[in-house]
Design a protein around this motif. Structure first.
Motif, mmCIF file in Angstrom:
data_model
loop_
_atom_site.group_PDB
_atom_site.id
_atom_site.type_symbol
_atom_site.label_atom_id
_atom_site.label_comp_id
_atom_site.label_asym_id
_atom_site.label_seq_id
_atom_site.Cartn_x
_atom_site.Cartn_y
_atom_site.Cartn_z
ATOM 1 N N ASN A 178 0.837 -1.195 0.000
ATOM 2 C CA ASN A 178 0.000 0.000 0.000
ATOM 3 C C ASN A 178 0.874 1.247 0.000
ATOM 4 N N LYS A 179 1.883 1.265 0.866
ATOM 5 C CA LYS A 179 2.755 2.440 0.960
ATOM 6 C C LYS A 179 3.556 2.643 -0.321
ATOM 7 N N LEU A 180 4.046 1.559 -0.923
ATOM 8 C CA LEU A 180 4.902 1.667 -2.104
ATOM 9 C C LEU A 180 4.131 1.914 -3.392
ATOM 10 N N VAL A 181 2.940 1.307 -3.528
ATOM 11 C CA VAL A 181 2.261 1.321 -4.819
ATOM 12 C C VAL A 181 0.768 1.652 -4.748
ATOM 13 N N VAL A 182 0.034 0.905 -3.961
ATOM 14 C CA VAL A 182 -1.432 0.915 -4.045
ATOM 15 C C VAL A 182 -2.036 2.272 -3.681
ATOM 16 N N GLU A 183 -1.601 2.863 -2.584
ATOM 17 C CA GLU A 183 -2.168 4.145 -2.153
ATOM 18 C C GLU A 183 -2.039 5.199 -3.254
ATOM 19 N N ASN A 184 -0.854 5.299 -3.853
ATOM 20 C CA ASN A 184 -0.651 6.279 -4.929
ATOM 21 C C ASN A 184 -1.486 5.938 -6.160
ATOM 22 N N LYS A 185 -1.628 4.650 -6.454
ATOM 23 C CA LYS A 185 -2.425 4.238 -7.606
ATOM 24 C C LYS A 185 -3.897 4.587 -7.404
ATOM 25 N N VAL A 186 -4.429 4.304 -6.227
ATOM 26 C CA VAL A 186 -5.831 4.619 -5.946
ATOM 27 C C VAL A 186 -6.035 6.134 -6.012
ATOM 28 N N LYS A 187 -5.116 6.893 -5.438
ATOM 29 C CA LYS A 187 -5.229 8.359 -5.492
ATOM 30 C C LYS A 187 -5.161 8.862 -6.932
ATOM 31 N N SER A 188 -4.297 8.265 -7.751
ATOM 32 C CA SER A 188 -4.196 8.712 -9.151
ATOM 33 C C SER A 188 -5.484 8.398 -9.925
ATOM 34 N N ILE A 189 -6.128 7.289 -9.610
ATOM 35 C CA ILE A 189 -7.405 6.952 -10.246
ATOM 36 C C ILE A 189 -8.460 7.983 -9.861
ATOM 37 N N PHE A 190 -8.497 8.359 -8.589
ATOM 38 C CA PHE A 190 -9.465 9.364 -8.158
ATOM 39 C C PHE A 190 -9.123 10.749 -8.697
ATOM 40 N N ASP A 191 -7.843 11.053 -8.874
ATOM 41 C CA ASP A 191 -7.456 12.316 -9.518
ATOM 42 C C ASP A 191 -7.939 12.349 -10.964
ATOM 43 N N TYR A 192 -7.749 11.240 -11.674
ATOM 44 C CA TYR A 192 -8.229 11.148 -13.056
ATOM 45 C C TYR A 192 -9.747 11.347 -13.088
ATOM 46 N N ARG A 193 -10.401 10.646 -12.199
ATOM 47 C CA ARG A 193 -11.859 10.732 -12.130
ATOM 48 C C ARG A 193 -12.302 12.172 -11.867
ATOM 49 N N ARG A 194 -11.650 12.843 -10.904
ATOM 50 C CA ARG A 194 -11.990 14.241 -10.591
ATOM 51 C C ARG A 194 -11.857 15.115 -11.838
ATOM 52 N N ASN A 195 -10.749 14.966 -12.554
ATOM 53 C CA ASN A 195 -10.520 15.772 -13.757
ATOM 54 C C ASN A 195 -11.540 15.474 -14.844
ATOM 55 N N LYS A 196 -11.868 14.212 -15.036
ATOM 56 C CA LYS A 196 -12.837 13.821 -16.057
ATOM 57 C C LYS A 196 -14.234 14.367 -15.709
ATOM 58 N N ILE A 197 -14.609 14.265 -14.454
ATOM 59 C CA ILE A 197 -15.911 14.771 -14.014
ATOM 60 C C ILE A 197 -15.948 16.298 -14.136
ATOM 61 N N GLU A 198 -14.835 16.943 -13.832
ATOM 62 C CA GLU A 198 -14.724 18.392 -13.997
ATOM 63 C C GLU A 198 -14.978 18.766 -15.458
ATOM 64 N N GLU A 199 -14.350 18.020 -16.347
ATOM 65 C CA GLU A 199 -14.515 18.240 -17.785
ATOM 66 C C GLU A 199 -15.967 18.018 -18.227
ATOM 67 N N LEU A 200 -16.585 16.971 -17.728
ATOM 68 C CA LEU A 200 -17.941 16.611 -18.131
ATOM 69 C C LEU A 200 -19.006 17.567 -17.596
ATOM 70 N N PHE A 201 -18.828 18.027 -16.356
ATOM 71 C CA PHE A 201 -19.890 18.792 -15.689
ATOM 72 C C PHE A 201 -19.582 20.274 -15.485
ATOM 73 N N ASN A 202 -18.313 20.642 -15.426
ATOM 74 C CA ASN A 202 -17.976 22.000 -15.014
ATOM 75 C C ASN A 202 -17.254 22.837 -16.046
ATOM 76 N N SER A 203 -16.939 22.275 -17.203
ATOM 77 C CA SER A 203 -16.245 23.067 -18.220
ATOM 78 C C SER A 203 -17.257 23.896 -19.000
ATOM 79 N N LYS A 204 -16.841 25.071 -19.388
ATOM 80 C CA LYS A 204 -17.693 25.938 -20.206
ATOM 81 C C LYS A 204 -17.755 25.368 -21.614
ATOM 82 N N LYS A 205 -18.945 25.246 -22.149
ATOM 83 C CA LYS A 205 -19.097 24.677 -23.487
ATOM 84 C C LYS A 205 -19.456 25.730 -24.490
#
Length: 154
Positions: free
Chosen positions: A127-154
């Motif tokens: 978890n300390k070496l790999v998993v925690e950072n991987k899970v956080k990176s997945i949620f970072d990706y998700r945050r950015n994608k959701i930001e793009e889908l719902f909060n970007s000016k179109k």
């Protein structure tokens, strides 16, 4: 068993109904999962989320190794929240709560994940070496994608 927790909060410029429509469809999981994870839904009943729904998929979370994952939607209350748990997969425990609350400017979305890894002491090291950072990176990706889908000016 060591239990880990990740909590995120995001504000969406949308209605609670549009938010629920998107997040209650398992088809949209692929949209908010990083492409490099090769996420593919294998089976679900094509319905909106409901308690008892089973979703099976494969993904490659680490080192390109293909993993099967089976989740169950244990609780779902329309326009408010749902909870999914891992029945089979890479974690010893995976419990993911999704909350949606209307605000004056849109929707406040809160995700709370509790997870545990197998293999005791070795799992804690992984978890300390790999998993925690991987899970956080997945949620970072998700945050950015959701930001793009719902909060970007179109």
């Amino acid at each position: 068993m060591k239990l880990y927790k990740i909590e995120t909060v995001q504000h969406l410029n949308t209605t609670i109904e549009q938010c629920w429509d998107f997040f209650s469809s398992p088809k949209n999981l692929q949209t908010i999962t990083p492409d490099n994870m090769s996420f593919v839904i294998q089976d679900f009943d094509e319905k909106r989320m409901y308690p008892g729904q089973i979703i099976t998929y494969t993904l490659k979370p680490l080192l390109g190794i293909k993993v099967s994952w089976v989740t169950e939607i244990t609780v779902a209350k329309e326009n408010e929240y749902f909870i999914d748990i891992q029945l089979f997969g890479p974690y010893k425990l995976w419990h993911h709560k999704h909350f949606f609350a209307p605000t004056e400017t849109g929707v406040k979305m809160t995700d709370i994940v509790h997870y545990a890894l197998p293999f005791g002491f070795l799992g804690r090291i992984m978890n300390k070496l790999v998993v925690e950072n991987k899970v956080k990176s997945i949620f970072d990706y998700r945050r950015n994608k959701i930001e793009e889908l719902f909060n970007s000016k179109k």
